[in-house]
Design a protein around this motif. Structure first.
Motif, PDB file in Angstrom:
ATOM      1  N   LYS A  10      -1.517  -1.415  12.209  1.00 56.64           N
ATOM      2  CA  LYS A  10      -1.679  -2.592  11.824  1.00 56.64           C
ATOM      3  C   LYS A  10      -0.436  -3.283  11.167  1.00 56.64           C
ATOM      4  O   LYS A  10      -0.087  -4.563  11.509  1.00 56.64           O
ATOM      5  CB  LYS A  10      -2.519  -2.898  10.430  1.00 56.64           C
ATOM      6  CG  LYS A  10      -3.042  -4.266   9.786  1.00 56.64           C
ATOM      7  CD  LYS A  10      -3.568  -4.830  11.041  1.00 56.64           C
ATOM      8  CE  LYS A  10      -4.381  -6.292  10.317  1.00 56.64           C
ATOM      9  NZ  LYS A  10      -4.497  -7.456  11.146  1.00 56.64           N
ATOM     10  N   GLU A  11       0.471  -2.317  10.636  1.00 62.04           N
ATOM     11  CA  GLU A  11       1.833  -3.029  10.093  1.00 62.04           C
ATOM     12  C   GLU A  11       2.451  -3.527  11.255  1.00 62.04           C
ATOM     13  O   GLU A  11       3.287  -4.496  11.313  1.00 62.04           O
ATOM     14  CB  GLU A  11       2.441  -1.963   9.564  1.00 62.04           C
ATOM     15  CG  GLU A  11       3.905  -2.278   8.885  1.00 62.04           C
ATOM     16  CD  GLU A  11       4.448  -1.148   8.245  1.00 62.04           C
ATOM     17  OE1 GLU A  11       5.689  -1.524   7.734  1.00 62.04           O
ATOM     18  OE2 GLU A  11       4.000  -0.076   8.072  1.00 62.04           O
TER      19      GLU A  11
ATOM     20  N   ASP B 209      -3.192   1.891   9.672  1.00 62.42           N
ATOM     21  CA  ASP B 209      -2.071   1.290   8.812  1.00 62.42           C
ATOM     22  C   ASP B 209      -0.958   1.107   9.351  1.00 62.42           C
ATOM     23  O   ASP B 209      -0.227  -0.062   9.433  1.00 62.42           O
ATOM     24  CB  ASP B 209      -1.814   1.940   7.470  1.00 62.42           C
ATOM     25  CG  ASP B 209      -3.043   2.214   6.451  1.00 62.42           C
ATOM     26  OD1 ASP B 209      -3.984   1.222   6.598  1.00 62.42           O
ATOM     27  OD2 ASP B 209      -3.078   3.138   5.588  1.00 62.42           O
ATOM     28  N   GLU B 210      -0.643   2.191  10.236  1.00 58.22           N
ATOM     29  CA  GLU B 210       0.738   1.989  10.928  1.00 58.22           C
ATOM     30  C   GLU B 210       0.706   1.001  12.022  1.00 58.22           C
ATOM     31  O   GLU B 210       1.530   0.114  12.476  1.00 58.22           O
ATOM     32  CB  GLU B 210       1.169   3.371  11.462  1.00 58.22           C
ATOM     33  CG  GLU B 210       1.564   4.124  10.560  1.00 58.22           C
ATOM     34  CD  GLU B 210       1.901   5.709  11.236  1.00 58.22           C
ATOM     35  OE1 GLU B 210       2.287   5.787  12.376  1.00 58.22           O
ATOM     36  OE2 GLU B 210       1.824   6.578  10.357  1.00 58.22           O
TER      37      GLU B 210
ATOM     38  N   LEU C 230     -12.957   1.053   7.106  1.00 63.14           N
ATOM     39  CA  LEU C 230     -11.641   0.940   6.543  1.00 63.14           C
ATOM     40  C   LEU C 230     -11.371   0.331   5.013  1.00 63.14           C
ATOM     41  O   LEU C 230     -10.171   0.794   4.671  1.00 63.14           O
ATOM     42  CB  LEU C 230     -10.791   0.413   7.681  1.00 63.14           C
ATOM     43  CG  LEU C 230     -10.692   0.641   8.930  1.00 63.14           C
ATOM     44  CD1 LEU C 230      -9.772  -0.165   9.951  1.00 63.14           C
ATOM     45  CD2 LEU C 230     -10.314   2.154   9.260  1.00 63.14           C
TER      46      LEU C 230
ATOM     47  N   CYS D  75      -8.656  -5.644  12.462  1.00 65.64           N
ATOM     48  CA  CYS D  75      -9.003  -4.185  12.048  1.00 65.64           C
ATOM     49  C   CYS D  75     -10.008  -3.648  13.143  1.00 65.64           C
ATOM     50  O   CYS D  75      -9.818  -2.562  13.773  1.00 65.64           O
ATOM     51  CB  CYS D  75      -9.101  -3.902  10.923  1.00 65.64           C
ATOM     52  SG  CYS D  75      -7.607  -4.544   9.683  1.00 65.64           S
TER      53      CYS D  75
ATOM     54  N   ASP E  44     -11.152   0.266   1.541  1.00 63.32           N
ATOM     55  CA  ASP E  44     -11.101   1.139   0.241  1.00 63.32           C
ATOM     56  C   ASP E  44     -12.295   0.643  -0.942  1.00 63.32           C
ATOM     57  O   ASP E  44     -12.547  -0.520  -0.885  1.00 63.32           O
ATOM     58  CB  ASP E  44      -9.795   0.955  -0.565  1.00 63.32           C
ATOM     59  CG  ASP E  44      -8.758   1.692   0.399  1.00 63.32           C
ATOM     60  OD1 ASP E  44      -9.061   2.577   1.110  1.00 63.32           O
ATOM     61  OD2 ASP E  44      -7.591   1.374   0.094  1.00 63.32           O
TER      62      ASP E  44
ATOM     63  N   PHE F  95      -6.334   7.743   8.341  1.00 66.07           N
ATOM     64  CA  PHE F  95      -6.532   6.278   8.136  1.00 66.07           C
ATOM     65  C   PHE F  95      -5.007   5.681   7.958  1.00 66.07           C
ATOM     66  O   PHE F  95      -4.958   4.486   8.408  1.00 66.07           O
ATOM     67  CB  PHE F  95      -7.048   5.890   6.817  1.00 66.07           C
ATOM     68  CG  PHE F  95      -8.640   6.344   6.614  1.00 66.07           C
ATOM     69  CD1 PHE F  95      -9.698   5.425   7.242  1.00 66.07           C
ATOM     70  CD2 PHE F  95      -9.099   7.398   6.033  1.00 66.07           C
ATOM     71  CE1 PHE F  95     -10.836   5.634   7.170  1.00 66.07           C
ATOM     72  CE2 PHE F  95     -10.427   7.688   6.105  1.00 66.07           C
ATOM     73  CZ  PHE F  95     -11.374   6.910   6.665  1.00 66.07           C
ATOM     74  N   GLU F  96      -3.891   6.258   7.886  1.00 59.77           N
ATOM     75  CA  GLU F  96      -2.802   5.817   7.733  1.00 59.77           C
ATOM     76  C   GLU F  96      -2.431   5.673   9.299  1.00 59.77           C
ATOM     77  O   GLU F  96      -1.213   4.808   9.407  1.00 59.77           O
ATOM     78  CB  GLU F  96      -1.882   7.140   7.115  1.00 59.77           C
ATOM     79  CG  GLU F  96      -1.496   8.401   7.970  1.00 59.77           C
ATOM     80  CD  GLU F  96      -2.796   9.406   7.894  1.00 59.77           C
ATOM     81  OE1 GLU F  96      -2.471  10.303   8.484  1.00 59.77           O
ATOM     82  OE2 GLU F  96      -3.920   9.191   7.079  1.00 59.77           O
TER      83      GLU F  96
ATOM     84  N   ASN G  59      -4.338  -6.583   5.777  1.00 60.20           N
ATOM     85  CA  ASN G  59      -4.588  -5.018   5.482  1.00 60.20           C
ATOM     86  C   ASN G  59      -5.903  -4.657   5.479  1.00 60.20           C
ATOM     87  O   ASN G  59      -6.708  -5.015   4.928  1.00 60.20           O
ATOM     88  CB  ASN G  59      -3.968  -5.034   4.106  1.00 60.20           C
ATOM     89  CG  ASN G  59      -3.993  -3.645   3.459  1.00 60.20           C
ATOM     90  OD1 ASN G  59      -4.486  -2.570   4.170  1.00 60.20           O
ATOM     91  ND2 ASN G  59      -3.032  -3.471   2.514  1.00 60.20           N
ATOM     92  N   CYS G  60      -5.884  -3.557   6.481  1.00 59.71           N
ATOM     93  CA  CYS G  60      -7.169  -3.025   6.810  1.00 59.71           C
ATOM     94  C   CYS G  60      -7.977  -2.474   5.690  1.00 59.71           C
ATOM     95  O   CYS G  60      -9.298  -2.295   5.742  1.00 59.71           O
ATOM     96  CB  CYS G  60      -7.018  -2.102   8.060  1.00 59.71           C
ATOM     97  SG  CYS G  60      -6.568  -2.868   9.563  1.00 59.71           S
ATOM     98  N   ARG G  61      -7.209  -2.177   4.749  1.00 65.27           N
ATOM     99  CA  ARG G  61      -8.066  -1.477   3.530  1.00 65.27           C
ATOM    100  C   ARG G  61      -8.539  -2.414   2.480  1.00 65.27           C
ATOM    101  O   ARG G  61      -9.397  -2.220   1.668  1.00 65.27           O
ATOM    102  CB  ARG G  61      -6.991  -0.579   2.724  1.00 65.27           C
ATOM    103  CG  ARG G  61      -6.592   0.484   3.387  1.00 65.27           C
ATOM    104  CD  ARG G  61      -5.298   1.338   2.853  1.00 65.27           C
ATOM    105  NE  ARG G  61      -4.982   2.492   3.484  1.00 65.27           N
ATOM    106  CZ  ARG G  61      -5.324   3.747   3.372  1.00 65.27           C
ATOM    107  NH1 ARG G  61      -6.281   4.045   2.611  1.00 65.27           N
ATOM    108  NH2 ARG G  61      -4.849   4.722   4.124  1.00 65.27           N
TER     109      ARG G  61
END
Length: 342
Positions: free
Chosen positions: A110-111, A107-108, A80, A123, A82, A103-104, A319-321
């Protein structure tokens, strides 16, 4: 004097690092977040439900994250991350580029989890929960997942390139790969059933249609009627990012995938070879006739794959990225390179 200054700098760095939340991975167990984030699993499931309604293909993509993550240095969410100026991540690895997507959605998830339980759910555990829910929400089995993973501090594109199989892989190569992770032939065939939902690109099958094994001819294992369908979908001049269904019921997790393999209608070479290879053929036949056996074996295989651990330090990313402490992480790497100071 220079040596003394260096030692003092390293000493101060060590003091600083004591306060950084890097930990070794703990034992995995069910109910890991029952006290710290009791709604974690329901939060993940609710986001996955919304993703399924919005774009059914997205959950198929998420389900395969577990395989792409866990086989590369353990289940640590390294895939995950970047790219950074100093690190090539795994998203652009050969088996992932133009293949892994959605991947989004992670993100959702995780948020939503950070709003409910800041800094608690990793994550890496999100991937495990979301993969399970992708299966269950599309008609497949549900199983209790073991949680408690940490997120890696780095990703490794080279490792991903060297480990992850090509869609051209045959059953023998896949068996050898899975054996390295103590996963059996049964596990291999059952987990290949992840292709019960989703799509794949023409890029992955052009050689099967037009030049199998360098013969200039199509793969003889493809059913003739199915080959004609694929020729229309993927002519020689096609945009190779055009996608086709991995089985005849691409939005339902069922055993149709195995029925298709028996009928010579496997989309990928790595799928169809499971029916043409003696060691894997009997499992394909079994699962094509008995969906319950497939579901049971799939859940068992996902649990075994989810137990693949990283031996490196980790954290719970916000943040998973990206890692939480970029500067601290670079400092830690510097200290490791210096050898005995750690």
């Amino acid at each position: 004097m220079a040596t003394s200054n260096k030692l003092m700098t390293m000493f101060m760095s060590l003091i600083f690092l004591i306060h950084i939340p890097y930990f070794a991975s703990s034992d995995l167990r069910t109910g890991f977040y029952s006290n710290t984030c009791p709604k974690a699993e329901s939060i993940v499931r609710n986001v996955m439900k919304k993703a399924l309604i919005r774009e059914p293909r997205s959950v198929a993509s998420i389900m395969r994250f577990q395989f792409h993550d866990c086989f590369v240095n353990g289940c640590d969410a390294s895939m995950l991350l970047d790219d950074t100026p100093t690190m090539l991540g795994e998203k652009l690895a050969l088996s992932n580029i133009n293949s892994l997507r959605s991947f989004e959605v992670i993100d959702e998830v995780k948020e939503a989890l950070e709003k409910a339980c800041p800094g608690i759910v990793s994550c890496a555990d999100i991937i495990i929960m979301a993969s399970r829910d992708a299966v269950a929400l599309t008609g497949g089995p549900f199983w209790k997942v073991r949680l408690g993973r940490l997120d890696s501090l780095i990703a490794n594109q080279e490792d991903s390139n060297n480990i992850m199989p090509s869609p051209r892989a045959n059953a023998s190569a896949l068996i050898n790969l899975f054996q390295k992770y103590n996963l059996s032939v049964k596990d291999l065939v059952a987990l290949s059933g992840s292709h019960s939902i989703g799509k794949a690109r023409c890029f992955s099958i052009m050689f099967r249609l037009y030049n199998q094994s360098g013969t200039g001819k199509p793969d003889p294992a493809i059913d003739p009627d199915y080959r004609r369908e694929l020729n229309k979908l993927c002519p020689l001049d096609v945009d190779q990012n055009v996608t086709g269904n991995l089985d005849a019921t691409p939005v339902v997790f069922d055993n149709q995938y195995f029925k298709d393999l028996v009928g010579g209608r496997g989309f990928l070479n790595s799928d169809q070879t499971l029916f043409t290879f003696p060691e894997t053929k009997e499992f394909v036949k079994l699962y094509s006739m008995n969906q319950s056996e497939f579901f049971k074996a799939f859940a068992e295989g996902m649990l075994k794959m989810g137990d693949l651990k990283s031996d490196k330090l980790g954290e719970v990313r916000r943040n998973c990225r990206v890692v939480n402490h970029r500067h601290s992480h670079l400092l830690l790497e510097t200290l490791n390179r210096e050898g005995s100071y750690m």
